[in-house]
Design a protein around this motif. Structure first.
Motif, short mmCIF file in Angstrom:
data_model
loop_
_atom_site.label_atom_id
_atom_site.label_comp_id
_atom_site.label_asym_id
_atom_site.label_seq_id
_atom_site.Cartn_x
_atom_site.Cartn_y
_atom_site.Cartn_z
N ALA A 11 -2.50 -0.71 2.95
CA ALA A 11 -2.88 0.02 2.39
C ALA A 11 -2.84 1.38 3.72
O ALA A 11 -2.53 2.48 3.41
CB ALA A 11 -4.06 0.31 1.78
N ASN A 12 -3.15 0.62 4.57
CA ASN A 12 -3.79 1.31 5.95
C ASN A 12 -2.33 1.77 6.95
O ASN A 12 -2.17 1.05 7.82
CB ASN A 12 -4.49 0.80 6.60
CG ASN A 12 -5.09 2.24 7.70
OD1 ASN A 12 -3.59 3.16 8.63
ND2 ASN A 12 -6.41 1.78 8.97
N CYS A 147 1.90 -7.69 0.43
CA CYS A 147 0.50 -7.87 0.75
C CYS A 147 -0.73 -8.93 0.73
O CYS A 147 0.20 -9.37 -0.46
CB CYS A 147 0.09 -5.96 -0.71
SG CYS A 147 -1.75 -5.73 -0.92
N ALA A 152 -7.43 -4.78 -6.39
CA ALA A 152 -7.60 -3.17 -6.03
C ALA A 152 -6.44 -2.96 -5.03
O ALA A 152 -5.17 -2.32 -5.29
CB ALA A 152 -8.94 -3.18 -5.54
N ASP A 153 -5.92 -4.14 -4.24
CA ASP A 153 -5.37 -3.80 -2.79
C ASP A 153 -3.96 -4.16 -3.48
O ASP A 153 -2.94 -3.54 -2.86
CB ASP A 153 -5.14 -5.10 -1.67
CG ASP A 153 -6.64 -4.89 -1.39
OD1 ASP A 153 -6.81 -3.81 -0.66
OD2 ASP A 153 -6.95 -5.39 -0.25
N GLU A 156 -3.00 -1.29 -5.37
CA GLU A 156 -2.40 0.33 -4.27
C GLU A 156 -1.42 -0.18 -3.32
O GLU A 156 -0.64 1.45 -3.52
CB GLU A 156 -3.65 0.45 -3.42
CG GLU A 156 -3.39 1.60 -2.38
CD GLU A 156 -4.30 1.34 -1.00
OE1 GLU A 156 -4.35 2.42 -0.19
OE2 GLU A 156 -5.62 0.66 -1.36
N GLU A 158 1.57 -1.62 -5.17
CA GLU A 158 2.16 -1.15 -6.29
C GLU A 158 2.46 0.53 -6.57
O GLU A 158 4.02 1.17 -6.51
CB GLU A 158 1.45 -1.96 -7.35
CG GLU A 158 2.54 -1.32 -9.38
CD GLU A 158 2.26 -1.62 -9.70
OE1 GLU A 158 2.36 -1.62 -11.65
OE2 GLU A 158 0.72 -1.99 -10.72
N GLU A 159 1.47 0.93 -5.92
CA GLU A 159 1.74 2.49 -6.69
C GLU A 159 2.66 3.05 -4.98
O GLU A 159 2.91 3.92 -4.90
CB GLU A 159 -0.11 3.78 -6.29
CG GLU A 159 -0.29 3.37 -6.99
CD GLU A 159 -1.49 3.96 -7.71
OE1 GLU A 159 -2.29 4.27 -6.54
OE2 GLU A 159 -2.59 3.42 -8.60
N LEU A 160 1.47 2.33 -4.00
CA LEU A 160 2.89 2.67 -2.52
C LEU A 160 4.42 2.70 -2.75
O LEU A 160 5.14 3.36 -2.71
CB LEU A 160 2.42 1.97 -1.40
CG LEU A 160 2.92 2.24 -0.25
CD1 LEU A 160 2.90 3.66 0.13
CD2 LEU A 160 1.80 1.63 0.95
#
Length: 347
Positions: A11-12, A147, A152-153, A156, A158-160
């Motif tokens: 994520a970061n 990942c 939730a990670d 996120e 998946e969206e990225l």
């Protein structure tokens, strides 16, 4: 088919990239490895420079895009040829390289030498012209990554990944035409392109052809002038005009040995005259002058002595006996008797 390795995208992202580069520096220092760039830039001439991308893009032990961009700024040639043989690598390093090529003032020609897969195919889209060498391939697929974390990670992530794939599809559509969704379908199917297929799909401008072997030679009207290097064993280039006739060969020998030696050689050769057919009798008789008729035979006295041959007469003189000196001294003593005898016989 197995998918090409992708970049781990947490994520970061900024924090992750910084840690990745820091870890790469520590690993190189630990093993005593100098940074080995996965590219090479050379100036072929004042008119053209060349870039080789022959490794993974970025990576743990490789240089990063900022080093590549710094070296690219030093290229001042008006033409730049980028030769690619890479399976892909870091998505964001590749995008940075593609944008650096697009912003460079040189005319960019991309040449795929082996494979341009994954993010390497996106770099290829940055060229003003794209060429596929014989038997090369280009591959497009969805972005992938790893990942670790909770649900939730994962959501996120998946969206990225979906966003990154849309971004890559736009790069193909901008170059080759079509829509984002059409290219996403091809990326989901992990599509591989041969040179002709890449040209048909709009991903390349030219499939470089290699002359085929065994093709019939072109007609004289279609053939181009033969290069000088192909005439290396053409003897006409050295004044050879073909086999010489016998007269030409004789002249060459006389020029080499001289007239005196040639005359001596000719004197040693006996040339038999060619057979001559006899001419008709009429022509021979007419050509020969008539001989005078022999004189009429003279009646000879049978009692006369036969004529002697001149040679026999000369020899006969040599065969006469020499006069006897005693006979000459006594000849006057017998002269009277001889005369009386002759007179008596005459009476």
């Amino acid at each position: 088919m197995s998918r090409m390795p992708g970049l781990t995208l947490p994520a970061n992202l900024n924090s992750f990239l910084a840690k990745q580069r820091e870890q790469a520096d520590k690993l190189r220092a630990q093993h005593g490895i100098e940074p080995q760039p996965w590219y090479r830039i050379t100036n072929q001439s004042s008119d053209e420079a060349e870039v080789l991308l022959y490794e993974d893009i970025g990576g743990w032990y490789g240089a990063t895009a900022d080093q590549f961009i710094a070296d690219l700024r030093g290229v001042t040639a008006p033409n730049l040829r980028v030769r690619i043989n890479s399976p892909g690598g870091s998505v964001f390093e590749g995008i940075a390289i593609a944008n650096a090529l697009r912003s460079h003032p040189a005319n960019i020609t991309i040449q795929v030498d082996g494979i341009a897969a994954s993010i390497a195919s996106v770099i290829a889209m940055a060229g003003d012209r794209i060429e596929m060498a014989p038997n090369t391939m280009m591959m497009v697929h969805e972005a992938s990554g790893l990942c670790m974390g909770n649900a939730a990670d994962m959501a996120e992530m998946e969206e990225l990944l979906d966003l990154i794939s849309d971004n890559i599809a736009d790069a193909y559509a901008s170059r080759a035409g079509g829509t984002r969704e059409q290219w996403r379908e091809r990326m989901r199917a992990e599509t591989w392109y041969l040179p002709e297929d890449a040209v048909d799909a709009g991903l390349a401008d030219e499939a470089i052809q290699v002359p085929k072997t065994g093709t019939p030679p072109a007609s004289p009207e279609e053939s181009s002038p033969e290069p000088d290097m192909h005439r290396a064993f053409d003897l006409t280039a050295y004044g050879y005009t073909g086999p010489q006739q016998a007269t030409g060969l004789t002249e060459d020998i006389r020029a080499l040995v001289g007239e005196e030696v040639a005359a001596a050689l000719r004197a040693q050769v006996v040339v038999e005259p060619a057979p001559v057919e006899p001419e008709p009798v009429e022509q021979v008789v007419a050509a020969v002058p008539a001989e005078p008729a022999p004189p009429a035979p003279v009646d000879e006295d049978p009692a006369a002595e036969p004529l002697l041959d001149p040679w026999a007469a000369a020899v006969a003189q040599l065969m006469q006996p020499a006069p006897d000196p005693w006979a000459e001294l006594t000849s006057h003593l017998t002269g009277t008797t001889a005369s009386s005898s002759a007179a008596t016989e005459a009476a």
